[in-house]
Design a protein around this motif. Structure first.
Motif, PDB file in Angstrom:
ATOM      1  N   UNK A  56       1.341  -1.340  -0.152  1.00  0.00           N
ATOM      2  CA  UNK A  56       0.530  -0.080  -0.029  1.00  0.00           C
ATOM      3  C   UNK A  56       0.556   1.621   0.497  1.00  0.00           C
ATOM      4  N   UNK A  57       1.991   1.408   0.226  1.00  0.00           N
ATOM      5  CA  UNK A  57       2.669   2.565   0.748  1.00  0.00           C
ATOM      6  C   UNK A  57       3.505   2.734  -0.669  1.00  0.00           C
ATOM      7  N   UNK A  58       3.651   1.648  -1.031  1.00  0.00           N
ATOM      8  CA  UNK A  58       4.514   1.892  -2.433  1.00  0.00           C
ATOM      9  C   UNK A  58       3.338   2.064  -3.458  1.00  0.00           C
ATOM     10  N   UNK A  59       2.336   1.475  -3.508  1.00  0.00           N
ATOM     11  CA  UNK A  59       1.054   1.952  -4.221  1.00  0.00           C
ATOM     12  C   UNK A  59       1.403   3.374  -4.444  1.00  0.00           C
ATOM     13  N   UNK A  60       1.423   4.341  -3.053  1.00  0.00           N
ATOM     14  CA  UNK A  60       0.704   5.267  -2.859  1.00  0.00           C
ATOM     15  C   UNK A  60       2.390   6.310  -3.539  1.00  0.00           C
ATOM     16  N   UNK A  61       3.621   5.546  -2.875  1.00  0.00           N
ATOM     17  CA  UNK A  61       4.814   6.386  -2.774  1.00  0.00           C
ATOM     18  C   UNK A  61       4.835   6.522  -4.584  1.00  0.00           C
ATOM     19  N   UNK A  62       4.628   5.640  -5.269  1.00  0.00           N
ATOM     20  CA  UNK A  62       5.282   5.314  -6.874  1.00  0.00           C
ATOM     21  C   UNK A  62       4.006   5.783  -7.653  1.00  0.00           C
ATOM     22  N   UNK A  63       2.880   6.393  -6.551  1.00  0.00           N
ATOM     23  CA  UNK A  63       1.526   6.823  -7.772  1.00  0.00           C
ATOM     24  C   UNK A  63       1.311   5.806  -8.732  1.00  0.00           C
ATOM     25  N   UNK A  64       1.322   3.883  -8.583  1.00  0.00           N
ATOM     26  CA  UNK A  64       0.740   3.311  -9.259  1.00  0.00           C
ATOM     27  C   UNK A  64      -0.354   2.367  -9.026  1.00  0.00           C
ATOM     28  N   UNK A  65      -1.161   1.376  -9.544  1.00  0.00           N
ATOM     29  CA  UNK A  65      -1.694   0.753  -9.628  1.00  0.00           C
ATOM     30  C   UNK A  65      -1.852  -0.150  -8.193  1.00  0.00           C
ATOM     31  N   UNK A  66      -2.502  -0.961  -7.082  1.00  0.00           N
ATOM     32  CA  UNK A  66      -2.090  -2.139  -6.773  1.00  0.00           C
ATOM     33  C   UNK A  66      -1.462  -2.929  -7.517  1.00  0.00           C
ATOM     34  N   UNK A  67      -2.445  -3.415  -8.679  1.00  0.00           N
ATOM     35  CA  UNK A  67      -1.969  -4.822  -8.720  1.00  0.00           C
ATOM     36  C   UNK A  67      -0.547  -4.920  -9.838  1.00  0.00           C
ATOM     37  N   UNK A  68      -0.664  -3.396 -10.220  1.00  0.00           N
ATOM     38  CA  UNK A  68       0.527  -3.207 -10.536  1.00  0.00           C
ATOM     39  C   UNK A  68       2.006  -3.354 -10.635  1.00  0.00           C
ATOM     40  N   UNK A  69       2.062  -2.571  -8.494  1.00  0.00           N
ATOM     41  CA  UNK A  69       2.706  -3.037  -7.527  1.00  0.00           C
ATOM     42  C   UNK A  69       2.708  -4.416  -7.224  1.00  0.00           C
ATOM     43  N   UNK A  70       1.674  -5.394  -7.190  1.00  0.00           N
ATOM     44  CA  UNK A  70       2.420  -6.735  -6.333  1.00  0.00           C
ATOM     45  C   UNK A  70       2.421  -7.160  -8.216  1.00  0.00           C
ATOM     46  N   UNK A  71       2.352  -7.341  -8.902  1.00  0.00           N
ATOM     47  CA  UNK A  71       2.998  -7.748 -10.266  1.00  0.00           C
ATOM     48  C   UNK A  71       4.043  -7.536  -9.916  1.00  0.00           C
ATOM     49  N   UNK A  72       4.705  -6.730  -9.822  1.00  0.00           N
ATOM     50  CA  UNK A  72       6.144  -6.067  -9.734  1.00  0.00           C
ATOM     51  C   UNK A  72       6.930  -6.544  -8.213  1.00  0.00           C
ATOM     52  N   UNK A  73       6.284  -6.725  -7.276  1.00  0.00           N
ATOM     53  CA  UNK A  73       7.035  -7.429  -5.968  1.00  0.00           C
ATOM     54  C   UNK A  73       7.133  -8.856  -6.302  1.00  0.00           C
ATOM     55  N   UNK A  74       5.851  -9.568  -7.250  1.00  0.00           N
ATOM     56  CA  UNK A  74       6.036 -10.826  -7.410  1.00  0.00           C
ATOM     57  C   UNK A  74       7.721 -11.349  -7.965  1.00  0.00           C
ATOM     58  N   UNK A  75       8.094 -10.516  -9.693  1.00  0.00           N
ATOM     59  CA  UNK A  75       8.730 -10.610 -10.430  1.00  0.00           C
ATOM     60  C   UNK A  75      10.449 -10.508  -9.361  1.00  0.00           C
ATOM     61  N   UNK A  76      10.301  -9.272  -8.479  1.00  0.00           N
ATOM     62  CA  UNK A  76      11.311  -9.444  -7.627  1.00  0.00           C
ATOM     63  C   UNK A  76      11.786 -10.897  -6.960  1.00  0.00           C
TER      64      UNK A  76
END
Length: 513
Positions: A450-470
């Motif tokens: 949630x913090x990353x979503x607000x900090x980078x101003x991207x969607x929750x789906x995009x955040x989860x995709x990036x975290x999964x890939x990492x």
């Protein structure tokens, strides 16, 4: 740093074949130039000037419609789904080949089939262009500038040399161009994993994309004005005389000059270069060409056409690079953003050509007409430049990226200074993409999704995709595992600094002991 693969197979950096990558869009653009300017067999009872006028109007109008239509229809299409994207690419290629065949057969089939052929070519071009531009949003940032610069060179050379071929050979070249572009597109995207477009549409991952909207519309408005008057002077043509020899082979080489300069600029820079001076130069060349337009001294008409073509191609390519970079930086929907930009450009072309023809039919004998067109074009362009783009936007999309919230404490900031080298080492070791690096940097501080979503101003789906890939690349299964890897690397770096040895050297020494 190039983006990296994000599929289930072994992660490898994206490496682009320079021959294929730099040729793809250029082949498509060369096809576009030939459809606009090449002399084809006449359909029906049309004379050459009427044939060219009708072809240019129908092609630009169809490009306007199909860019807008397909930009919306394809906004939810996954960038790389293995079936859908390639099926559409093959279909667009087939439609383009069919359009070429109908165009070459139009003297027998008649004017109606001639117009259908040109409209089909416009539909094929718009789909293939959108797919190429969407592909560029996922490549290394400098790749787009080099590729579009090389594309302008290749397109102009294709058109230039086709003028000097026999009719039969030139027809074969024309028929082969959509096949080549479609095949290169599929080849380039076959093994390149590209993200899905955000299903909500343009800018849906950004709550407030106001900083993006303003420079986007500034660049688009100026491109529209240049396209409008370029169309007007092209429409001022008749069997007796032509105001602007845009179809002259030497004029087409203006696109090659612009492409060479842009390719060199981007090739010499590791990241996106500062091109503000090039933007200003392109506008000055365009205006200089318009000012030379009324004078018919030897070679001045060719010089005017060359300057206008060069200035326009400069701005056209830079606008595409700018829009692609905006889409990449803000996770905007590439088909919508690029489609709207191109639809408006070609709409102005079509309107300008029709307006130029209307004016030319009624006032061609007026000696003051070229001066009037030149004056209006220069005044309108200067007005747009002064009032709409007084503060010229930096042509680097990263400039507009929202900053992270300033809520980090002094302790966290001091910790970031200590960890920055460790984070960079791990990013390079596991070949994270630029966006994944940003997410990883916040994960390293213990931040949640949630913090990353607000900090980078991207969607929750995009955040989860990036975290999964990492997690997949680092072979971890939780945030705690990731922090353990970070701590282990930090300890290794600390021991290396204490011993004044690289980490790899210490590991080797430890193994010997």
């Amino acid at each position: 740093m190039n983006d990296v693969a994000t599929t289930g197979r072994k992660t490898t950096p994206l490496r682009f074949n320079p021959t294929i990558g730099l040729a793809g869009f250029g082949v498509l653009l060369g096809w576009h130039f030939l459809i606009l300017y090449f002399s084809f067999p006449m359909a029906g009872e049309l004379i050459p000037a009427e044939h060219t006028f009708l072809r240019q109007v129908v092609l630009n109008a169809s490009l306007c419609v199909f860019f807008g239509l397909f930009g919306r229809l394809m906004k939810n299409l996954p960038q790389r789904d293995g079936i859908g994207s390639h099926a559409i690419s093959y279909s667009a290629t087939a439609v383009g080949v069919l359009g070429n065949v109908l165009l070459l057969a139009s003297p027998t089939l008649g004017i109606a089939w001639f117009m259908v052929a040109v409209a089909a070519i416009g539909a094929s071009e718009s789909v293939l262009m959108l797919f190429w531009l969407r592909f560029y949003t996922e490549t290394a940032e400098n790749y787009t500038g080099k590729c579009l610069g090389a594309s302008a060179v290749l397109a102009s050379l294709i058109c230039f040399f086709t003028y000097h071929l026999t009719v039969e050979v030139s027809m074969v070249v024309l028929a082969a161009l959509p096949l080549a572009s479609g095949a290169l597109l599929v080849a380039m995207t076959k093994d390149v994993p590209l993200r899905k477009n955000d299903p909500s549409g343009l800018g849906s991952g950004i709550p407030d994309w106001g900083p993006v909207r303003k420079p986007y519309w500034k660049a688009t408005a100026q491109l529209m004005a240049m396209a409008l008057f370029f169309g007007v002077v092209q429409g001022c043509s008749s069997p007796q005389k032509t105001l602007l020899p845009a179809a002259d082979p030497v004029t087409i080489l203006g696109a090659a000059l612009a492409g060479v300069v842009l390719f060199v600029i981007y090739a010499r820079s590791e990241h996106l270069p500062e091109v503000g001076a090039v933007v200003s130069t392109s506008l000055m060349m365009y205006v200089a060409g318009m000012m030379l337009l009324p004078f018919h001294a030897p070679y001045l008409s060719q010089a005017a056409a060359f300057l206008i073509m060069t200035g326009f191609i400069f701005y056209f390519v830079l606008t595409l690079v700018f829009v692609v970079d905006l889409c990449r930086t803000f996770d905007l929907n590439a088909t919508v953003a690029a489609g709207m930009n191109q639809a408006l450009e070609y709409a102005m072309f079509a309107i300008g050509i029709m307006a130029g023809k209307f004016i030319w039919v009624r006032f061609a004998d007026e000696r003051s007409l070229p001066f009037g067109i030149s004056l209006v074009a220069v005044l309108v362009l200067y007005a747009i430049t002064l009032f709409l783009t007084t503060d010229r936007p930096p042509w680097k999309a990263a400039y507009y990226k929202p900053a992270c919230p300033a809520d980090l404490t002094a302790d966290v900031q001091r910790k970031e200074v200590v960890e920055v080298d460790v984070v960079a080492v791990l990013c390079e070791r596991y070949m994270l993409t630029p966006r994944e690096m940003e997410v990883f940097g916040l994960l390293a501080k213990g931040r949640n999704a949630e913090f990353i979503q607000n900090a980078l101003v991207i969607s929750n789906h995009t955040v989860k995709t990036h975290i999964y890939n990492i997690y997949r690349k680092m072979d971890v299964h939780s945030l705690q595992d990731l922090l353990d890897v970070l701590d282990a690397e930090e300890d290794a770096q600390g021991r290396a600094r204490a011993a004044n040895q690289p980490v790899g050297t210490m590991e080797e020494d430890g193994g010997r002991r």
